[in-house]
Motif scaffolding. Structure first.
Motif, PDB file in Angstrom:
ATOM      1  N   SER A   1       0.845  -1.205   0.000  1.00 44.41           N
ATOM      2  CA  SER A   1       0.000   0.000   0.000  1.00 44.41           C
ATOM      3  C   SER A   1       0.878   1.251   0.000  1.00 44.41           C
TER       4      SER A   1
ATOM      5  N   ILE B   1      -4.403  -0.929   5.296  1.00 42.05           N
ATOM      6  CA  ILE B   1      -3.176  -0.190   5.625  1.00 42.05           C
ATOM      7  C   ILE B   1      -2.747  -0.448   7.067  1.00 42.05           C
TER       8      ILE B   1
ATOM      9  N   GLU C   1      -3.814   6.134  -5.296  1.00 40.78           N
ATOM     10  CA  GLU C   1      -2.743   5.127  -5.129  1.00 40.78           C
ATOM     11  C   GLU C   1      -2.310   4.505  -6.458  1.00 40.78           C
TER      12      GLU C   1
END
Ligand SMILES: Cc1cc2nc3c(=O)[nH]c(=O)nc-3n(C[C@H](O)[C@H](O)[C@H](O)COP(=O)(O)O)c2cc1C
Length: 172
Positions: free
Chosen positions: A2, A30, A172
Motif C-alpha cells: 500500500s 493499511i 494510489e
C-alpha cells in the motif's frame, strides 16, 4: 505494498477515533501506527532526544506517498501526542544533517481522520493541519470526520467513509 499509512494518536486506543480508523484502515488495507506505544519526546531546542523513536518512525513513514494523521479534536486542536509528533518535524528544519530527510516529505499527501462531538470538524483544527502540511511541502489530501456527540455510530458515517476511502484509493 500500500502507498498509504496512518499515524494515530488518542488518549485511548479503543475509543471513538480508534474504532473509526480501524474501520477505514480495514477498508484500505493499511498499517496504523499508534503513537502511544512509541517513545517520542517533546521538541527540544538542544536536540538531546534524537535517539528516541521519532527518526525511525519518520523513516518508516517516508516509504509511503499518503500519510493519514488520525486524532480526536481535543480543545479545538489535535491530541497532545499528535502535537508532540508534529512539533518534532522542526528537527528537520534545525539540523543540517536532517534537512534532506525533511525534504523527502515534499510532494506527499497528508490526510486527516478525526472525531469530535460537533457536527463538523473544527475549522481551526483542520487549518492547523493544512498549514503544517503546506509548510512541510506536503499536499492536503482531505479529511473525514465522525460526529460522536451521541457516541460512536458507524452507520452515520458510511457515505463519508466511502468517499474518503475512494479518494485515497484513486490516488494510489
Ligand atoms: C480533553 C478533551 C477535549 C475535547 N475537546 C473537544 C473540542 O474542542 N471540540 C469537540 O467537538 N469535541 C471535543 N471533545 C470530544 C472528543 O473530540 C470526542 O469525544 C472524540 O470522539 C473522542 O475521541 P477518543 O475516544 O478517541 O478520545 C473533547 C474531548 C476531550 C476528552
Amino acid at each position: 505494498m500500500s502507498k498509504t499509512i496512518a499515524v494515530f494518536a488518542s488518549a485511548r486506543r479503543d475509543g471513538n477515533t480508534g474504532k473509526f480508523i480501524d474501520w477505514i484502515g480495514e477498508e484500505l488495507g493499511i498499517e496504523i501506527i499508534d503513537l502511544s506505544v512509541k517513545n517520542i519526546s517533546p521538541y527540544d531546542y538542544d536536540h538531546k532526544n534524537l535517539d528516541d523513536d521519532f527518526l525511525p518512525l519518520m523513516n518508516q513513514l517516508l516509504e509511503y506517498d499518503n500519510i493519514i494523521f488520525v486524532t480526536p479534536v481535543y480543545w479545538y486542536a489535535a491530541s497532545a501526542q499528535m502535537k508532540v509528533f508534529i512539533d518534532r518535524t522542526s528537527d528537520f528544519l534545525d539540523l543540517s544533517e536532517l534537512k534532506e530527510m525533511g525534504r523527502r516529505l515534499r510532494g506527499k499527501a497528508g490526510y486527516v481522520v478525526c472525531t469530535s462531538i460537533s457536527s463538523e470538524a473544527d475549522q481551526t483544527f483542520l487549518d492547523a493541519f493544512k498549514g503544517t502540511f503546506g509548510y512541510l511541502g506536503m499536499n492536503y489530501g482531505g479529511h473525514v470526520h465522525a460526529n460522536c456527540e451521541n457516541g460512536y455510530q458507524p452507520e452515520e458515517y458510511v457515505a463519508d467513509v466511502n468517499r474518503f476511502v475512494n479518494l485515497i484509493k484513486s490516488s494510489e
